[in-house]
Design a protein around this motif. Structure first.
Motif, PDB file in Angstrom:
ATOM      1  N   GLN A  97       0.836  -1.186   0.000  1.00 36.88           N
ATOM      2  CA  GLN A  97       0.000   0.000   0.000  1.00 36.88           C
ATOM      3  C   GLN A  97       0.879   1.247   0.000  1.00 36.88           C
ATOM      4  OE1 GLN A  97      -2.286  -0.599   3.610  1.00 36.88           O
ATOM      5  NE2 GLN A  97      -3.966  -1.548   2.486  1.00 36.88           N
ATOM      6  N   MET A  98       0.258   2.374  -0.247  1.00 33.14           N
ATOM      7  CA  MET A  98       0.964   3.655  -0.167  1.00 33.14           C
ATOM      8  C   MET A  98       0.021   4.700   0.401  1.00 33.14           C
ATOM      9  SD  MET A  98       1.026   5.050  -4.095  1.00 33.14           S
ATOM     10  CE  MET A  98      -0.490   5.283  -5.044  1.00 33.14           C
ATOM     11  N   CYS A 141       0.909  13.567   7.779  1.00 33.89           N
ATOM     12  CA  CYS A 141       0.798  12.300   8.502  1.00 33.89           C
ATOM     13  C   CYS A 141      -0.626  11.764   8.505  1.00 33.89           C
ATOM     14  CB  CYS A 141       1.277  12.479   9.941  1.00 33.89           C
ATOM     15  SG  CYS A 141       2.991  13.041  10.071  1.00 33.89           S
ATOM     16  N   CYS A 142      -1.564  12.585   8.078  1.00 29.84           N
ATOM     17  CA  CYS A 142      -2.953  12.138   7.994  1.00 29.84           C
ATOM     18  C   CYS A 142      -3.236  11.766   6.546  1.00 29.84           C
ATOM     19  CB  CYS A 142      -3.893  13.236   8.481  1.00 29.84           C
ATOM     20  SG  CYS A 142      -3.612  13.698  10.213  1.00 29.84           S
ATOM     21  N   TYR A 143      -3.530  10.527   6.322  1.00 28.05           N
ATOM     22  CA  TYR A 143      -3.628  10.032   4.957  1.00 28.05           C
ATOM     23  C   TYR A 143      -4.526   8.809   4.914  1.00 28.05           C
ATOM     24  CZ  TYR A 143      -0.048   7.174   7.140  1.00 28.05           C
ATOM     25  OH  TYR A 143       0.635   6.369   8.012  1.00 28.05           O
ATOM     26  N   GLU A 144      -4.809   8.377   3.726  1.00 34.01           N
ATOM     27  CA  GLU A 144      -5.493   7.117   3.514  1.00 34.01           C
ATOM     28  C   GLU A 144      -4.507   6.125   2.919  1.00 34.01           C
ATOM     29  OE1 GLU A 144      -8.740   7.863   0.939  1.00 34.01           O
ATOM     30  OE2 GLU A 144      -9.851   9.091   2.372  1.00 34.01           O
ATOM     31  N   CYS A 145      -4.763   4.869   3.139  1.00 34.42           N
ATOM     32  CA  CYS A 145      -3.916   3.827   2.562  1.00 34.42           C
ATOM     33  C   CYS A 145      -4.603   3.265   1.316  1.00 34.42           C
ATOM     34  CB  CYS A 145      -3.647   2.711   3.561  1.00 34.42           C
ATOM     35  SG  CYS A 145      -2.657   3.242   4.984  1.00 34.42           S
ATOM     36  N   VAL A 146      -3.921   3.323   0.207  1.00 31.88           N
ATOM     37  CA  VAL A 146      -4.460   2.778  -1.042  1.00 31.88           C
ATOM     38  C   VAL A 146      -3.494   1.734  -1.586  1.00 31.88           C
ATOM     39  CG1 VAL A 146      -5.723   4.880  -1.601  1.00 31.88           C
ATOM     40  CG2 VAL A 146      -3.385   4.634  -2.412  1.00 31.88           C
ATOM     41  N   TYR A 147      -4.048   0.817  -2.357  1.00 34.08           N
ATOM     42  CA  TYR A 147      -3.228  -0.256  -2.918  1.00 34.08           C
ATOM     43  C   TYR A 147      -2.301   0.294  -4.000  1.00 34.08           C
ATOM     44  CZ  TYR A 147      -6.316  -3.616  -0.626  1.00 34.08           C
ATOM     45  OH  TYR A 147      -7.005  -4.328   0.304  1.00 34.08           O
ATOM     46  N   HIS A 156       3.473  -1.786  -9.849  1.00 33.93           N
ATOM     47  CA  HIS A 156       4.102  -1.015  -8.782  1.00 33.93           C
ATOM     48  C   HIS A 156       4.062  -1.855  -7.502  1.00 33.93           C
ATOM     49  CE1 HIS A 156       3.154   2.120 -11.679  1.00 33.93           C
ATOM     50  NE2 HIS A 156       4.016   2.910 -11.067  1.00 33.93           N
ATOM     51  N   TYR A 157       4.971  -1.556  -6.583  1.00 36.08           N
ATOM     52  CA  TYR A 157       5.016  -2.310  -5.338  1.00 36.08           C
ATOM     53  C   TYR A 157       5.567  -1.440  -4.221  1.00 36.08           C
ATOM     54  CZ  TYR A 157      10.101  -2.660  -5.610  1.00 36.08           C
ATOM     55  OH  TYR A 157      11.442  -2.358  -5.635  1.00 36.08           O
ATOM     56  N   SER A 158       5.290  -1.836  -3.005  1.00 39.31           N
ATOM     57  CA  SER A 158       5.911  -1.227  -1.821  1.00 39.31           C
ATOM     58  C   SER A 158       6.263  -2.357  -0.872  1.00 39.31           C
ATOM     59  CB  SER A 158       4.957  -0.229  -1.154  1.00 39.31           C
ATOM     60  OG  SER A 158       3.788  -0.877  -0.686  1.00 39.31           O
ATOM     61  N   ASN A 159       7.471  -2.301  -0.332  1.00 38.36           N
ATOM     62  CA  ASN A 159       7.944  -3.389   0.527  1.00 38.36           C
ATOM     63  C   ASN A 159       8.191  -2.944   1.964  1.00 38.36           C
ATOM     64  OD1 ASN A 159      10.145  -1.786   0.086  1.00 38.36           O
ATOM     65  ND2 ASN A 159      11.365  -3.339  -0.975  1.00 38.36           N
ATOM     66  N   GLN A 160       7.723  -1.747   2.311  1.00 37.76           N
ATOM     67  CA  GLN A 160       7.864  -1.252   3.673  1.00 37.76           C
ATOM     68  C   GLN A 160       6.543  -0.638   4.106  1.00 37.76           C
ATOM     69  OE1 GLN A 160      11.150   1.474   3.823  1.00 37.76           O
ATOM     70  NE2 GLN A 160      12.596   0.034   2.924  1.00 37.76           N
ATOM     71  N   THR A 161       6.423  -0.411   5.395  1.00 35.43           N
ATOM     72  CA  THR A 161       5.215   0.225   5.904  1.00 35.43           C
ATOM     73  C   THR A 161       5.293   1.731   5.709  1.00 35.43           C
ATOM     74  OG1 THR A 161       6.185   0.352   8.119  1.00 35.43           O
ATOM     75  CG2 THR A 161       4.820  -1.572   7.617  1.00 35.43           C
ATOM     76  N   MET A 206       4.812   3.812   3.211  1.00 37.13           N
ATOM     77  CA  MET A 206       5.562   4.382   2.095  1.00 37.13           C
ATOM     78  C   MET A 206       4.742   5.482   1.428  1.00 37.13           C
ATOM     79  SD  MET A 206       7.618   1.219   0.331  1.00 37.13           S
ATOM     80  CE  MET A 206       8.487   2.366  -0.706  1.00 37.13           C
ATOM     81  N   ASP A 207       5.409   6.578   1.082  1.00 38.49           N
ATOM     82  CA  ASP A 207       4.725   7.714   0.466  1.00 38.49           C
ATOM     83  C   ASP A 207       4.306   7.404  -0.963  1.00 38.49           C
ATOM     84  OD1 ASP A 207       4.978   9.365   2.711  1.00 38.49           O
ATOM     85  OD2 ASP A 207       7.033   9.872   2.180  1.00 38.49           O
ATOM     86  N   TYR A 208       5.011   6.519  -1.609  1.00 38.32           N
ATOM     87  CA  TYR A 208       4.679   6.160  -2.979  1.00 38.32           C
ATOM     88  C   TYR A 208       5.149   4.733  -3.236  1.00 38.32           C
ATOM     89  CZ  TYR A 208       9.617   7.375  -3.501  1.00 38.32           C
ATOM     90  OH  TYR A 208      10.977   7.449  -3.329  1.00 38.32           O
ATOM     91  N   CYS A 209       4.605   4.156  -4.273  1.00 39.10           N
ATOM     92  CA  CYS A 209       4.990   2.791  -4.649  1.00 39.10           C
ATOM     93  C   CYS A 209       6.098   2.859  -5.694  1.00 39.10           C
ATOM     94  CB  CYS A 209       3.796   2.028  -5.210  1.00 39.10           C
ATOM     95  SG  CYS A 209       2.464   1.770  -4.018  1.00 39.10           S
ATOM     96  N   TYR A 210       7.018   1.924  -5.584  1.00 35.50           N
ATOM     97  CA  TYR A 210       8.090   1.845  -6.568  1.00 35.50           C
ATOM     98  C   TYR A 210       7.572   1.191  -7.846  1.00 35.50           C
ATOM     99  CZ  TYR A 210      11.169   2.654  -2.563  1.00 35.50           C
ATOM    100  OH  TYR A 210      11.769   3.185  -1.463  1.00 35.50           O
ATOM    101  N   ARG A 211       8.049   1.680  -8.961  1.00 30.80           N
ATOM    102  CA  ARG A 211       7.712   1.028 -10.230  1.00 30.80           C
ATOM    103  C   ARG A 211       8.685  -0.120 -10.453  1.00 30.80           C
ATOM    104  NH1 ARG A 211       4.623   2.385 -14.470  1.00 30.80           N
ATOM    105  NH2 ARG A 211       5.090   1.420 -16.464  1.00 30.80           N
ATOM    106  N   CYS A 212       8.184  -1.201 -10.979  1.00 36.26           N
ATOM    107  CA  CYS A 212       9.062  -2.332 -11.290  1.00 36.26           C
ATOM    108  C   CYS A 212      10.168  -1.857 -12.226  1.00 36.26           C
ATOM    109  CB  CYS A 212       8.266  -3.469 -11.928  1.00 36.26           C
ATOM    110  SG  CYS A 212       7.099  -4.238 -10.773  1.00 36.26           S
ATOM    111  N   ASN A 213      11.391  -2.300 -11.925  1.00 37.32           N
ATOM    112  CA  ASN A 213      12.583  -1.698 -12.517  1.00 37.32           C
ATOM    113  C   ASN A 213      12.564  -1.617 -14.031  1.00 37.32           C
ATOM    114  OD1 ASN A 213      13.685  -1.226 -10.035  1.00 37.32           O
ATOM    115  ND2 ASN A 213      14.798  -3.160  -9.955  1.00 37.32           N
ATOM    116  N   ASN A 214      12.207  -2.658 -14.681  1.00 39.88           N
ATOM    117  CA  ASN A 214      12.211  -2.617 -16.140  1.00 39.88           C
ATOM    118  C   ASN A 214      11.031  -3.428 -16.669  1.00 39.88           C
ATOM    119  OD1 ASN A 214      13.078  -5.436 -16.253  1.00 39.88           O
ATOM    120  ND2 ASN A 214      15.059  -4.665 -15.549  1.00 39.88           N
TER     121      ASN A 214
END
Length: 927
Positions: free
Chosen positions: A527-528, A538-544, A549-554, A556-564
């Motif tokens: 989620q991001m 700090c007040c936000y909603e969590c969206v998938y 794209h992916y996120s591997n930490q809690t 996260m401000d944005y999701c990483y795009r798959c590298n290639n």
């Protein structure tokens, strides 16, 4: 030089610009003579009593709220000076001191500073106003203090007039590092910059991002709040609310604002962490109210009160929750503890603070520990005057030791030793027993370069005048029913990280993370954050995370795009997955089916080859163009079937280049040979002299086959050289990579197919011309049908190929290749095989000659009729022919032949009777 003289310190204004007081010595809290005198400024009392009469007069009032902790700092200064005087550090030069009580008030501190500025040996404490103080010798050479940053700022500006060194063991405001505004200020503690950064780091590491802050409404509180705000923002920590309490307890709004702050804490249920930048007596009042309201939070303590014993011993302090604080690094204070144990033996004549403390012991001795502390803090100097008779009656052993805050004691001793080492540097080549041996500004230059040995480490002031000694991270823990202040970790300002002694301490730190203090729930991996309308990040909603794209930490401000392009991720993914490689594999059921069809084609080619080889000398085989042509055609069919293999399995550069070239050249060779056969048959059975002449000119078997095939070879060669096919990764499928052959040039691919189509069309025309050959040997008719199959297959192929997508695209071309190849192969050879196997009686020379003879007879009669009808111009001739047709009709296979007795008409000429039989033999030999 003209100058004006000021007298201090009781602010009774006279017309001669003189400040007077009944007794100047009453202003000094503690003093001792020496060759070099050091001043001290400490807030031994927490407040100054306000006058009740009106109008208010400029008179310094008595103070209230005796502060044990700061009293201990004055004793630490005295102990350090006595220790230095009893050592060889200054080689016979003694240090004296004058310590003043600021009562936590800038006004009273300024009066003390004026005392410091007064000229040495001035009986009236006069302060001279001069344009140049380079040679001015003030009463003291350096100052230790003050206790609060707000006071230090005011005093430092005044002391900077004569550049008198000021070394504070407590004032930590970041602004005091500014050497332009505070050129003579030093401190033996880190700046608040490091403390606020450590706090923000602790909060961030604990997973908190929604906190409250309470500070005193003075310079120290405001600067600390500003610095913390910057550090919190850098660590993605949001401040839910800020509450400012009055700096002075005498403020009428103090209790109201404390109640408001507690109400705010109770109301903000999501805020479970409160950062407090306040003085100890402010925290004391705040916590008493918080206990009444059953507030349970995590409290982050600033260095002012993090180790305050009088706060940690508040009844029911455990109900408040957990206190985590930052305290100054401490050293070995055992000599000072010994000093305190023998303090009751010291005379009090020159130490009014000690005298007052002993009086307080007498007044409050009957109370329990905490109440005893409160009694000491709440007594005013006016109240004590009524209890003088109780003096020296009581002495509480170890009470002072129990209230020691090691960090403050250590930093106070460091301040004294820093000044002593600077004096040592000045006294190397001077007689420092003479107070005029050096001026304060000269001592200031030495102090900037001084090095102190502390705990076997060399430390010195940085360019900002600070000592970055680090912090102890303190945790208030309940042990045996009471709260003790323990060291959980150390904070290194240079590394910006926490250092733990052992795993148990680290576990204590990790246990803090169990408490949640966030505006929104933590966003899980996958989620991001999506910022809402709130002004706080700090007040936000969590969206998938979206697809790919992916996120591997809690959190996260944005999701990483798959590298290639070779990776993909589904919605709400915590990682990227390698895309599946798609191609028409050997194991695919459809590929297996196509391969079986190709294999069957190869078997069919081989079977036909065997049949033709065994019947090499039969008329049917000879009529098919001979064994050589048949073998060439069959071999080309074999290569075409073989080329389908290169369309299956993982594409490679070799396969991409080979498959189209092999198919194109093989098909061109096949069509070229069939074209020659069509020409030969047409030439053999054609009765048109012009057409025969043309066909004789064109009919050059070997050159024609070589030329037609060679053109295709040239086309493929240029294609492979200039725009060669290559392997392409197609990423248009979301979760897969489609491996396919890019033809390199669609134009070249089209030219290759177009050339084959052109050959097939020519072959079709010639075959169509010879469609009325003998029934059992009518090869042209089957060639025509085979070419039609080819055209239909490839005409359908174009739109299907253009609209098909995916791994089965090569299968489309394989199907077309197989259909066209099977169509031509079957139409060309299967009728002959049928005759060879099942119509053996017709596969003889006599049978073949009879059929050719019959066909020749019919063809000759048709041509004769046509010629006579076109060339005859007389009606009698037409009548003769017509009558002859009626009277001499001879039906052979339903056809009409015209005969003249003893003659045959062929193309209008009169031939012998045996001419048709001769012509049949010639055609048999020619085909």
């Amino acid at each position: 030089m003209a100058f004006v003289t000021f007298l201090i310190p009781c602010f009774v204004i006279g017309t001669d610009i003189v400040f007077s007081c009944q007794n100047i010595d009453d202003f000094v809290g503690a003093s001792s003579p020496g060759d070099i005198v050091i001043g001290g400024l400490f807030a031994v009392h927490s407040e100054m009593l306000r006058p009740e009469e009106y109008p208010i007069k400029p008179v310094i009032q008595n103070c209230a709220g005796f502060e044990i902790q700061i009293f201990l700092q004055t004793l630490a200064m005295i102990h350090a000076i006595e220790t230095i005087n009893n050592s060889t550090l200054l080689s016979g030069v003694t240090l004296g001191y004058e310590i003043y009580d600021t009562c936590a008030e800038v006004t009273k501190a300024m009066a003390s500073a004026l005392r410091f500025l007064s000229k040495f040996n001035s009986s009236e404490g006069a302060v001279e106003f001069k344009c140049n103080y380079s040679d001015y010798i003030p009463r003291i050479k350096a100052v230790v203090g003050a206790s609060y940053s707000e006071v230090s700022m005011a005093v430092s500006r005044l002391l900077a007039l004569q550049l008198i060194p000021q070394v504070s063991p407590v004032s930590s405001a970041e602004i005091l590092s500014d050497k332009i505004r505070f050129p003579s200020f030093f401190r033996t503690i880190p700046s608040d910059f490091h403390q606020t950064r450590a706090m923000a780091h602790l909060i961030c590491e604990s997973g908190w991002n929604w906190i409250g802050v309470i500070a005193t409404d003075d310079d120290n509180g405001r600067f600390a709040l500003e610095s913390f705000g910057v550090q919190a923002m850098a660590n993605n920590v949001c401040i839910a609310f800020k509450e400012m309490l009055p700096a002075y307890l005498s403020d009428n709004t103090f209790h109201t604002k404390v109640d408001h702050a507690i109400e705010k804490i109770v109301k903000e249920t999501r805020v479970n962490v409160i950062v407090v930048f306040m003085r100890q007596f402010h925290v004391l009042k705040l916590f008493k109210k918080a206990i009444e309201r059953n507030v349970n939070k995590i409290w982050i303590a600033s260095d002012n009160w993090s180790s305050a014993v009088k706060i940690s011993t508040i009844p029911n302090i455990r109900q408040l929750g957990t206190v985590v604080g930052f305290g100054f690094k401490s050293g070995d204070i055992s000599p000072f503890q010994d000093f305190l144990r023998n303090l009751h033996e010291k005379p009090t004549d020159n130490n009014k603070f000690l005298d007052e403390y002993i009086m307080l012991l007498s007044v409050c001795a009957h109370l329990e520990y905490y109440d005893f502390q409160m009694c000491i803090s709440n007594q005013s100097q006016d109240d004590l005057l009524q209890n003088v008779e109780k003096k020296y009656q009581v002495w509480k052993d170890d009470f002072l030791n129990a209230n020691i805050e090691p960090g403050f004691i250590h930093s106070t001793a460091l301040a004294v030793y820093a000044i002593a080492h600077a004096i040592k540097g000045q006294c190397k080549d001077r007689n420092c027993k003479d107070p005029s041996a050096f001026t304060p500004w000269e001592l200031l230059e030495k102090l900037k370069k001084v090095t102190i040995i502390d705990d076997d480490k060399e430390i010195k002031f940085d360019p900002n005048g600070d000592l970055s000694t680090g912090y102890d991270v303190l945790l208030w823990k309940e042990i045996d029913g009471h709260v003790e202040i323990t060291t959980m970790a150390e904070y290194d300002p240079e590394k910006g990280d926490f250092i733990f002694e052992d795993e148990e301490k680290k576990k204590e730190f990790l246990d803090l993370k169990k408490v949640q203090s966030t505006c929104s729930q933590h966003c899980r991996p996958g989620q991001m954050k999506k910022v809402t309308e709130s002004p706080h990040t700090c007040c936000y909603e969590c969206v998938y995370c979206p697809e790919n794209h992916y996120s591997n930490q809690t959190d996260m401000d944005y999701c990483y795009r798959c590298n290639n392009k070779t990776y993909w991720a589904p919605i709400n993914s915590t990682t990227c997955y390698r895309k599946t490689i798609h191609f028409l594999a050997w194991t695919d059921w459809f590929a297996v089916f196509l391969l079986l069809l190709s294999a069957f084609g190869v078997v069919l080619v081989l079977s036909i080859s065997v049949i033709f080889t065994k019947n090499l000398n039969t008329p049917v085989v000879k009529a098919s163009g001979g064994l050589t042509v048949c073998y060439i055609i069959l071999f080309s069919h074999f290569l075409i079937f073989l080329s389908t293999i290169f369309f299956i399995d993982e594409p490679t550069e070799f396969k991409c280049k080979t498959r189209q070239a092999l198919f194109g050249i093989s098909f061109a060779l096949c069509i070229s040979c069939i074209l020659i056969k069509s020409l030969k048959i047409l030439l053999a059975f054609s009765f048109d002299p012009k057409l025969q002449n043309f066909l004789k000119c064109v009919y050059k078997p070997v050159p024609t086959v070589v030329a037609c095939t060679g053109i295709q070879v040239i086309i493929c060669t240029f294609w492979l050289i200039f725009r060669t096919p290559f392997v392409k990764q197609n990423f248009s499928i979301p979760r897969a990579i489609l491996l396919e052959c890019n033809e390199g040039s669609i134009v070249a691919f089209g030219i290759m197919l177009g050339y084959i189509a052109a050959l097939a069309f020519i072959c079709f025309i010639f075959a169509f011309k010879g469609r009325k050959l003998p029934e059992n040997y009518n090869e042209a008719k089957f060639i025509t049908f085979g070419m039609l199959i080819y055209f239909i297959a490839w005409i359908v192929f174009i739109p299907v190929y253009a609209t098909t997508f995916g791994k089965y695209l090569p299968a489309v071309e394989i199907i077309v290749v197989l259909i066209s190849n099977y169509g031509i192969l079957c139409c060309t050879f299967l009728p002959k095989c049928y005759i060879i196997i099942y119509k053996q009686e017709t596969n003889t020379k006599s049978a073949f000659l009879k059929m050719i003879y019959t066909y020749s007879s019919k063809s000759a009669g048709s041509v004769a009729v046509s010629q006579i009808s076109l060339d005859s111009k007389s009606s009698s001739s037409r009548a003769t022919i017509s009558d002859s047709c009626k009277s001499e009709r001879n039906s052979v296979n339903g056809n009409c032949h015209f005969q003249v007795p003893g003659q045959r008409l062929i193309k209008g000429k009169v031939l012998p009777k045996n001419t048709a039989r001769t012509l049949a033999r010639k055609r048999l030999s020619s085909i």
